[in-house]
Design an enzyme around this catalytic site. Structure first.
Site, PDB file in Angstrom:
ATOM      1  N   HIS A 359     -36.000  68.823 -62.970  1.00 42.95           N
ATOM      2  CA  HIS A 359     -36.877  68.985 -61.806  1.00 42.95           C
ATOM      3  C   HIS A 359     -36.737  70.323 -61.113  1.00 42.95           C
ATOM      4  CE1 HIS A 359     -38.202  64.725 -61.472  1.00 42.95           C
ATOM      5  NE2 HIS A 359     -37.051  64.508 -62.080  1.00 42.95           N
ATOM      6  N   LYS A 547     -43.163  69.278 -46.064  1.00 44.88           N
ATOM      7  CA  LYS A 547     -42.274  69.229 -47.228  1.00 44.88           C
ATOM      8  C   LYS A 547     -40.884  69.560 -46.738  1.00 44.88           C
ATOM      9  CE  LYS A 547     -44.884  72.518 -49.123  1.00 44.88           C
ATOM     10  NZ  LYS A 547     -45.140  72.031 -50.465  1.00 44.88           N
ATOM     11  N   ARG A 548     -39.873  69.398 -47.607  1.00 46.59           N
ATOM     12  CA  ARG A 548     -38.532  69.785 -47.201  1.00 46.59           C
ATOM     13  C   ARG A 548     -38.499  71.264 -46.831  1.00 46.59           C
ATOM     14  NH1 ARG A 548     -34.144  66.281 -47.668  1.00 46.59           N
ATOM     15  NH2 ARG A 548     -32.981  68.109 -46.983  1.00 46.59           N
ATOM     16  N   LYS A 553     -39.824  77.581 -50.425  1.00 48.01           N
ATOM     17  CA  LYS A 553     -41.114  76.982 -50.060  1.00 48.01           C
ATOM     18  C   LYS A 553     -41.856  77.828 -49.006  1.00 48.01           C
ATOM     19  CE  LYS A 553     -39.377  72.304 -51.092  1.00 48.01           C
ATOM     20  NZ  LYS A 553     -40.281  71.736 -52.122  1.00 48.01           N
ATOM     21  N   THR A 655     -45.616  67.650 -55.336  1.00 45.88           N
ATOM     22  CA  THR A 655     -46.440  66.437 -55.414  1.00 45.88           C
ATOM     23  C   THR A 655     -47.237  66.258 -54.124  1.00 45.88           C
ATOM     24  OG1 THR A 655     -44.418  65.256 -54.831  1.00 45.88           O
ATOM     25  CG2 THR A 655     -45.151  65.100 -57.115  1.00 45.88           C
ATOM     26  N   LYS A 659     -51.230  64.966 -53.097  1.00 48.45           N
ATOM     27  CA  LYS A 659     -51.580  63.998 -52.049  1.00 48.45           C
ATOM     28  C   LYS A 659     -52.652  64.574 -51.116  1.00 48.45           C
ATOM     29  CE  LYS A 659     -46.931  62.364 -52.706  1.00 48.45           C
ATOM     30  NZ  LYS A 659     -45.511  62.523 -52.314  1.00 48.45           N
TER      31      LYS A 659
HETATM   32  C1  26Q Z   1     -27.432  67.562 -56.481  1.00 43.01           C
HETATM   33  C2  26Q Z   1     -26.052  67.539 -56.474  1.00 43.01           C
HETATM   34  C3  26Q Z   1     -25.367  67.186 -55.343  1.00 43.01           C
HETATM   35  C4  26Q Z   1     -26.078  66.823 -54.193  1.00 43.01           C
HETATM   36  C5  26Q Z   1     -27.460  66.837 -54.201  1.00 43.01           C
HETATM   37  C6  26Q Z   1     -28.143  67.211 -55.345  1.00 43.01           C
HETATM   38  C7  26Q Z   1     -29.624  67.224 -55.342  1.00 43.01           C
HETATM   39  C8  26Q Z   1     -30.342  66.258 -54.646  1.00 43.01           C
HETATM   40  C9  26Q Z   1     -31.724  66.268 -54.647  1.00 43.01           C
HETATM   41  C10 26Q Z   1     -30.333  68.167 -56.059  1.00 43.01           C
HETATM   42  C11 26Q Z   1     -31.721  68.174 -56.059  1.00 43.01           C
HETATM   43  C12 26Q Z   1     -32.427  67.199 -55.357  1.00 43.01           C
HETATM   44  C13 26Q Z   1     -33.884  67.122 -55.318  1.00 43.01           C
HETATM   45  C14 26Q Z   1     -34.713  67.841 -56.050  1.00 43.01           C
HETATM   46  C15 26Q Z   1     -36.167  67.701 -55.931  1.00 43.01           C
HETATM   47  O1  26Q Z   1     -36.667  66.946 -55.125  1.00 43.01           O
HETATM   48  N1  26Q Z   1     -36.922  68.420 -56.760  1.00 43.01           N
HETATM   49  C16 26Q Z   1     -38.366  68.329 -56.711  1.00 43.01           C
HETATM   50  O2  26Q Z   1     -38.783  67.355 -57.652  1.00 43.01           O
HETATM   51  C17 26Q Z   1     -40.174  67.105 -57.540  1.00 43.01           C
HETATM   52  C18 26Q Z   1     -40.519  65.980 -58.487  1.00 43.01           C
HETATM   53  O3  26Q Z   1     -40.464  66.410 -59.799  1.00 43.01           O
HETATM   54  C19 26Q Z   1     -40.970  68.370 -57.838  1.00 43.01           C
HETATM   55  O4  26Q Z   1     -42.323  68.090 -57.602  1.00 43.01           O
HETATM   56  C20 26Q Z   1     -40.517  69.512 -56.934  1.00 43.01           C
HETATM   57  O5  26Q Z   1     -41.151  70.704 -57.319  1.00 43.01           O
HETATM   58  C21 26Q Z   1     -39.007  69.659 -57.028  1.00 43.01           C
HETATM   59  O6  26Q Z   1     -38.560  70.639 -56.100  1.00 43.01           O
END
Ligand code: 26Q
Length: 812
Positions: A359, A547-548, A553, A655, A659
């Protein structure tokens, strides 16, 4: 075929009354809104339960292959409205409640969001579960029942404050504890080798363990009688420790195990696209993976005469990013140590069972764990990773006999760390990215060496979203209008929206469409008034970025542009400009200083502009507190413009972009992630595209030849807004407040904000011009909805099923 049980209103009201009395010893007319919500939820659960049981009976009877969607995050949002929608009884229940004197909107608002996720990745998992059930595919979601989900955001004096999300405080009506399926998960200790009949047996000793207990939540398919399961694991102490115990060692251990059980599921890590290298995070990962894999193997054996050798024919594990990747080694451990298989046979099964979705290409998000930590926490699993790595290196050397650099770039264990992505790729039969551009970048750059060695593993699965939540539930006015024009097949086949294309030039349809948009803007304006105490004009252009919060971003670029517009209006008081409301919503990871400072800046700019009488309603800036699934539905429905402005190459897919499109908002954006495919569907002329391409960005990065100071020196507008960051214009009490943002932009500008600024400004100007032509704008808005069929998660899931999971649809 839509299955619609005849809804018996009288019966429902009776159930409701009886549930209320049973739960709260109160009649409905004496109940609080929260109690009415609970009573309604239990009544809806009554309507789900038989289908839930029957669905799982059918799976067993048909011996169906099952996908286990393994994810640290499921961002489900509220369940009640969604379940009513998918049971196809939303309107009937609303009428029942009306007749009893309750407003369904208020009842729905009583439910806390199930926010067991950060953002895109977690919400994608939730959309996928909805589609799997709706399409009738056998699936489990496997995750963690965090005691506290994503923090609630308060804005205090313009700054984010994190408040714990006590989402279970009133109980969770839809979940069911399944104590009978509890399993033990072991941590730490050491590994002993014992010889049994000439075979080495590896035994973990002196470990600590927790009892993993599953809670099941129903996932209702749309109108098809199918109910799948989201299984989230809670942790309990293994032994109820005995306070009378005089054995000091035992007592100590008991206390430690209690603490372990309590801490392990305590809270979701609130990092999005950032790796938090915390021991507890790795514990969480192994905890839910060991429990899920143990249970999946157990279940398979029960149904297949105890033999695991054809596991991959009936089971697929989809790994939602690298977070669940320890599944590869855990499955090997179970097959080799517990089932007694030979390594090669176990590896064959494992690599036919696991599949991995990537991702992100953001390097700070790549999961790497120190060997020391990994081996201390998971001593036996680590040995297995070592053996996987040893054999993989042999393979690399066989493929590239004279190139040691390939071992360095591909090994799983390297530089004292476990590289989880490399373990995931090696242990999986499928590796996919989440939008075409993203997958191309993975294959050409990020994972090039892996791609060259095993090109067949790699594939793209462009993300999607569920129209059931983001149109049918979130935007009932538009949903009904669409159905009145083209029928309701779009609810399960989003392609059908293309039939709207014949109406885009019809002036009556245009005004109906825009009138619905207006009403949704009024609804959002009311929400903003209630929650922010800001008056916004629903006739202004609603320009939304939700978004986050992350530097890539580029919320900062958006607010810098607002600052620029404000300067322009000040300088040219009679400037002709379309009145705009800039709407932001974003949570920042608690320790992410730059992100938090950006939130402060947005609020400082909002404060100044919104209180400047000179501006006369031409600009408004709103920061919506606590952006989450439930208020997202209101925002998408009300948006005129969708901001998707990430630095090209950085947003894997996005995503939210889909929406907005579904709800008729054109995109202003870069050629990044799924924006590329959105433009392909809707046409260049119906989007506002700007900025560097992914290729150009990566070229600058390779050559290190982007100098933000050059932009500063040549662009007067940029110079002016940057200066206002450090001269107290937006922070008279502390002129230095935004210095860090200023420095980062001038010294690195890692995300090419200054570079893209002028091009963004020009794109915004095109928006301003386009919006003035009401009919042309209406047409463009309608084209978004009409051409977003591709972006249904139903399409995405069909692709996963056909190319990766090979599931059969269930027949009830
Ligand atoms: C990893 C290790 C330790 C702690 C936290 C994490 C961690 C947690 C969440 C790393 C990444 C995330 C989230 C990533 C994320 O949301 N990525 C998004 O995924 C979406 C679905 O595929 C995409 O549409 C976005 O582009 C992408 O940023």
């Amino acid at each position: 075929m839509i299955k619609k049980k005849k809804f018996d209103k009288k019966l429902f009201k009776k159930q409701l009354e009886s549930n209320c009395r049973m739960l709260f010893r109160r009649n409905l007319d004496e109940a609080t809104p929260q109690q009415v919500y609970q009573a309604v939820a239990y009544s809806v659960k009554d309507d789900i339960i038989d289908n839930w049981i029957d669905t799982h009976k059918a799976y067993e009877k048909q011996d169906a292959k099952m996908v286990y969607y393994m994810s640290m995050e499921f961002l489900m949002g509220r369940a009640l409205g969604n379940n009513m929608i998918n049971l196809v009884c939303y309107d009937e229940i609303r009428e029942c409640l009306d007749e009893l004197g309750f407003d369904l909107n208020i009842i729905e608002d009583q439910e806390p969001d199930a926010a067991l996720g950060n953002g895109g990745l977690g919400r994608l998992a939730a959309c996928f579960l909805d589609s799997l059930a709706t399409l009738g595919y056998p699936a489990y979601g496997c995750g963690i029942r965090y005691r506290y989900g994503m923090f609630k955001q308060k804005i205090v004096n313009g700054a984010q404050k994190e408040v714990p999300d006590d989402w279970l405080k009133n109980g969770n009506p839809f979940e069911i504890k399944r104590d009978e399926y509890a399993v033990e998960v072991k941590f730490g200790g050491y590994v002993d080798v014992e010889m049994h009949d000439g075979k080495a047996k590896y035994i973990q000793k002196n470990y600590q363990s927790v009892r993993a207990v599953p809670y099941d939540m129903p996932i209702v398919g749309y109108g098809n009688g199918i109910v799948n399961t989201l299984r989230i694991w809670d942790a309990e102490a293994v032994n109820n420790f005995n306070l009378d115990s005089f054995d000091k060692g035992e007592y100590q251990k008991a206390v430690e195990q209690e603490n372990l059980a309590r801490t392990i599921v305590e809270v979701l890590y609130p990092n999005d696209n950032h790796m938090a290298g915390k021991e507890l995070r790795l514990k969480q990962q192994y905890f839910f993976i060991s429990a899920s894999v143990q249970r999946a193997v157990q279940k398979y054996k029960l149904l297949h005469g105890g033999d695991v050798r054809k596991l991959h024919e009936k089971v697929a594990f989809q790994l939602n990013d690298t977070h669940p990747t320890v599944a590869v080694a855990e499955l090997m451990r179970i097959l080799v140590d517990e089932e007694g298989l030979e390594w090669n046979e176990a590896w064959d099964i494992t690599t036919k069972t696991c599949a991995y979705t990537n991702h992100t290409i953001m390097s700070e998000a790549l999961e790497k764990w120190p060997n020391e930590l990994f081996s201390r926490l998971l001593p036996r699993v680590y040995q297995i990773v070592e053996e996987i790595n040893r054999r993989f290196i042999l393979e690399i050397q066989k493929n590239y006999p004279n190139d040691q650099s390939k071992v360095a770039s591909m090994a799983i264990l390297y530089d004292g760390q476990v590289r989880m992505a490399h373990l995931a790729i090696t242990g999986s039969y499928s590796v996919n990215g989440v939008a075409r551009l993203h997958t191309d970048i993975l294959m050409k750059r990020e994972l090039k060496d892996f791609y060259q060695m095993q090109p067949k593993k790699f594939n793209n699965k462009t993300n999607g979203i569920t129209q059931r939540r983001f149109l049918l539930h979130g935007n009932p006015l538009l949903a009904n209008w669409v159905t009145s024009k083209i029928g309701d097949e779009w609810i399960t086949k989003l392609d059908h929206l293309k039939h709207l294309n014949v109406y885009v030039d019809d002036e009556k349809c245009q005004s109906e469409f825009m009138n619905i948009k207006y009403q949704n803007k009024v609804r959002l304006a009311k929400y903003i008034k209630e929650h922010n105490d800001i008056d916004v004009d629903p006739r202004s252009l609603f320009d939304c970025q939700v978004k986050r919060l992350h530097e890539y971003k580029r919320q900062l670029m958006n607010i810098l542009h607002v600052m620029y517009l404000y300067n322009e209006i000040k300088e040219h008081p009679d400037m002709d400009i379309v009145p705009r409301t800039f709407i932001f919503g974003a949570k920042a990871a608690a320790g992410y200083h730059t992100a938090k400072l950006t939130i402060k800046l947005i609020n400082a700019v909002a404060d100044r502009i919104n209180n400047d009488p000179f501006i006369n309603g031409k600009l408004k800036v709103v920061f919506i507190e606590d952006y989450r699934v439930s208020n997202a539905e209101l925002i998408f429905a009300a948006a005129d413009l969708s901001e998707q402005i990430s630095t090209a190459s950085r947003e894997a897919s996005g995503t939210g972009n889909m929406k907005f499109m579904l709800n008729g908002a054109p995109t202003i954006g870069t050629m990044d992630g799924a924006n590329v495919e959105i433009v392909e569907e809707v046409g260049q002329e119906n989007a506002f595209i700007f900025g560097l391409s992914a290729e150009e960005v990566m070229e600058y990065e390779r050559n290190h030849n982007y100098y933000p100071r050059d932009v500063y020196n040549t662009d007067e507008n940029v110079r002016k807004v940057l200066t206002q960051l450090v001269n107290g214009y937006y922070s008279p009490e502390d002129p230095e407040k935004f210095r860090a943002l200023y420095n980062a932009l001038l010294e690195q500008d890692t995300y090419f904000i200054l570079k893209d600024f002028d091009s963004y400004k020009e794109a915004q100007k095109r928006v301003d011009e386009a919006y003035r032509d009401e009919k042309a704008w209406a047409r463009m808005a309608m084209l978004q909805t009409a051409n977003c069929g591709k972006f249904s998660s139903d399409r995405t899931i069909e692709e996963y099923v056909n190319d990766i999971w090979k599931l059969d649809r269930i027949v009830l």
